[in-house]
Write an enzyme that holds these catalytic residues in place. Structure first.
Site, short mmCIF file in Angstrom:
data_model
loop_
_atom_site.label_atom_id
_atom_site.label_comp_id
_atom_site.label_asym_id
_atom_site.label_seq_id
_atom_site.Cartn_x
_atom_site.Cartn_y
_atom_site.Cartn_z
N LYS A 14 35.09 66.91 43.94
CA LYS A 14 33.92 67.73 43.58
C LYS A 14 34.31 69.19 43.33
O LYS A 14 33.89 69.78 42.36
CB LYS A 14 32.85 67.71 44.69
CG LYS A 14 32.32 66.34 45.03
CD LYS A 14 31.16 66.44 46.02
CE LYS A 14 31.55 66.96 47.39
NZ LYS A 14 32.43 66.07 48.18
N ARG A 89 23.47 66.81 51.28
CA ARG A 89 24.27 65.81 51.99
C ARG A 89 23.40 64.88 52.83
O ARG A 89 23.94 63.96 53.48
CB ARG A 89 25.26 66.50 52.91
CG ARG A 89 26.67 66.67 52.34
CD ARG A 89 27.48 67.41 53.38
NE ARG A 89 28.89 67.20 53.31
CZ ARG A 89 29.75 68.00 52.67
NH1 ARG A 89 29.32 69.00 51.96
NH2 ARG A 89 31.03 67.76 52.74
N ARG A 128 46.01 66.78 50.87
CA ARG A 128 45.42 68.12 50.76
C ARG A 128 45.67 68.90 52.05
O ARG A 128 45.93 70.09 52.02
CB ARG A 128 43.92 68.01 50.47
CG ARG A 128 43.28 69.36 50.21
CD ARG A 128 41.84 69.22 49.78
NE ARG A 128 40.96 69.00 50.91
CZ ARG A 128 39.65 68.78 50.80
NH1 ARG A 128 39.09 68.71 49.60
NH2 ARG A 128 38.89 68.62 51.86
N ARG A 134 43.00 73.75 56.04
CA ARG A 134 41.68 73.42 56.60
C ARG A 134 41.83 72.63 57.89
O ARG A 134 42.48 71.58 57.91
CB ARG A 134 40.87 72.60 55.58
CG ARG A 134 40.22 73.48 54.53
CD ARG A 134 39.45 72.68 53.52
NE ARG A 134 38.43 71.80 54.09
CZ ARG A 134 37.47 71.23 53.39
NH1 ARG A 134 37.38 71.46 52.09
NH2 ARG A 134 36.60 70.44 53.97
N ARG A 145 34.58 62.34 58.91
CA ARG A 145 33.85 62.85 57.73
C ARG A 145 33.51 61.71 56.77
O ARG A 145 32.45 61.71 56.15
CB ARG A 145 34.68 63.92 57.02
CG ARG A 145 34.68 65.24 57.80
CD ARG A 145 35.84 66.14 57.41
NE ARG A 145 35.82 66.52 56.03
CZ ARG A 145 36.92 66.85 55.33
NH1 ARG A 145 38.11 66.82 55.90
NH2 ARG A 145 36.81 67.21 54.08
P1 AMP Z 1 33.11 70.47 52.23
O1 AMP Z 1 33.97 71.66 51.92
O2 AMP Z 1 32.00 70.28 51.24
O3 AMP Z 1 33.93 69.22 52.44
O4 AMP Z 1 32.39 70.77 53.62
C1 AMP Z 1 33.14 70.96 54.81
C2 AMP Z 1 32.23 70.84 56.01
O5 AMP Z 1 31.20 71.84 55.94
C3 AMP Z 1 31.49 69.52 56.15
O6 AMP Z 1 32.28 68.53 56.76
C4 AMP Z 1 30.29 69.94 57.00
O7 AMP Z 1 30.67 70.12 58.35
C5 AMP Z 1 29.97 71.33 56.45
N1 AMP Z 1 28.99 71.25 55.33
C6 AMP Z 1 29.21 71.58 54.03
N2 AMP Z 1 28.11 71.37 53.29
C7 AMP Z 1 27.17 70.88 54.14
C8 AMP Z 1 25.83 70.44 53.97
N3 AMP Z 1 25.22 70.43 52.78
N4 AMP Z 1 25.18 69.99 55.09
C9 AMP Z 1 25.75 69.99 56.30
N5 AMP Z 1 27.02 70.36 56.51
C10 AMP Z 1 27.74 70.81 55.45
#
Ligand code: AMP
Length: 189
Positions: A14, A89, A128, A134, A145
């Site tokens: 994404k 999400r 990654r 991260r 996740r």
């Molecule tokens: P991402 O970078 O999109 O993979 O997000 C990393 C982490 O941020 C996720 O595993 C969640 O803990 C948190 N996070 C990001 N976007 C959301 C969302 N829309 N709702 C809840 N938690 C989020």
């Protein structure tokens, strides 16, 4: 003004595809993960709260996330278009997004799902993790996740189907081919 949701499991590409589309179309990019990581880096209290969830591979509570999203959206728009990456999400988040855009005389134009086989997701995320820095790109948190994605996020596919907005495309193979297919969907809007 286009509102495009790029959807998919962690590791589905994404972020990478959003960056390419932003360059191509001049749209704004809202990555809620990036927003939260910036808060953590800046040592804000929101960042501290977010970190406690992110490090465990859990989702930040909906009410908090919905407020953050509305603030970021209003700081960037009105604009030509937005790519939502990592939001919504959960179903309450999708409902909130629909409400928020309606109040601003807009709507989600399309939700594009990047579909990638499970075993490829794991491999991509582990790789990654070697360079991303991260804390959540380690095997245990990745598993969590992916579980959260299956249980809480994947039901959005049916939700957007019912709303008539869902499109799915192949999220593996050559990067440019994926961008081209995404562009075809966007150009058809
Ligand atoms: P991402 O970078 O999109 O993979 O997000 C990393 C982490 O941020 C996720 O595993 C969640 O803990 C948190 N996070 C990001 N976007 C959301 C969302 N829309 N709702 C809840 N938690 C989020």
């Amino acid at each position: 003004m286009k509102n495009i949701v790029i959807f998919g499991a962690p590791g589905s590409g994404k972020g990478t595809q959003s960056d390419l589309l932003v360059k191509k179309y001049g749209f704004k990019h809202i990555s809620t993960g990036d927003v939260l990581r910036a808060e953590i880096k800046n040592g804000t209290s929101l960042g501290q709260t977010a970190k406690s969830y992110i490090d465990k591979g859990q989702l930040i509570p909906d009410e908090l996330m919905i407020d953050i999203l509305a603030n970021v959206y209003d700081s960037l728009c009105p604009c030509d278009g937005v790519i939502f990456d990592g939001f919504p999400r959960t179903i309450p988040q999708a409902e909130a997004l629909k409400r928020m855009l309606k109040e601003r005389k807009g709507e989600v134009d399309v939700m594009i799902e990047l579909s990638v086989p499970d075993e490829m997701l794991m491999e991509r995320l582990i790789n990654r993790g070697k360079t991303s820095g991260r804390a959540d790109d380690n095997e245990e948190t990745i598993r969590k996740r992916l579980d959260v994605y299956k249980n809480q996020t994947a039901p959005l596919i049916e939700w957007y189907k019912t709303d008539g907005k869902h499109r799915a495309i192949k999220g593996h193979g050559a990067l440019e081919e994926i961008t081209d297919t995404l562009s075809e969907v966007i150009d058809s809007l």
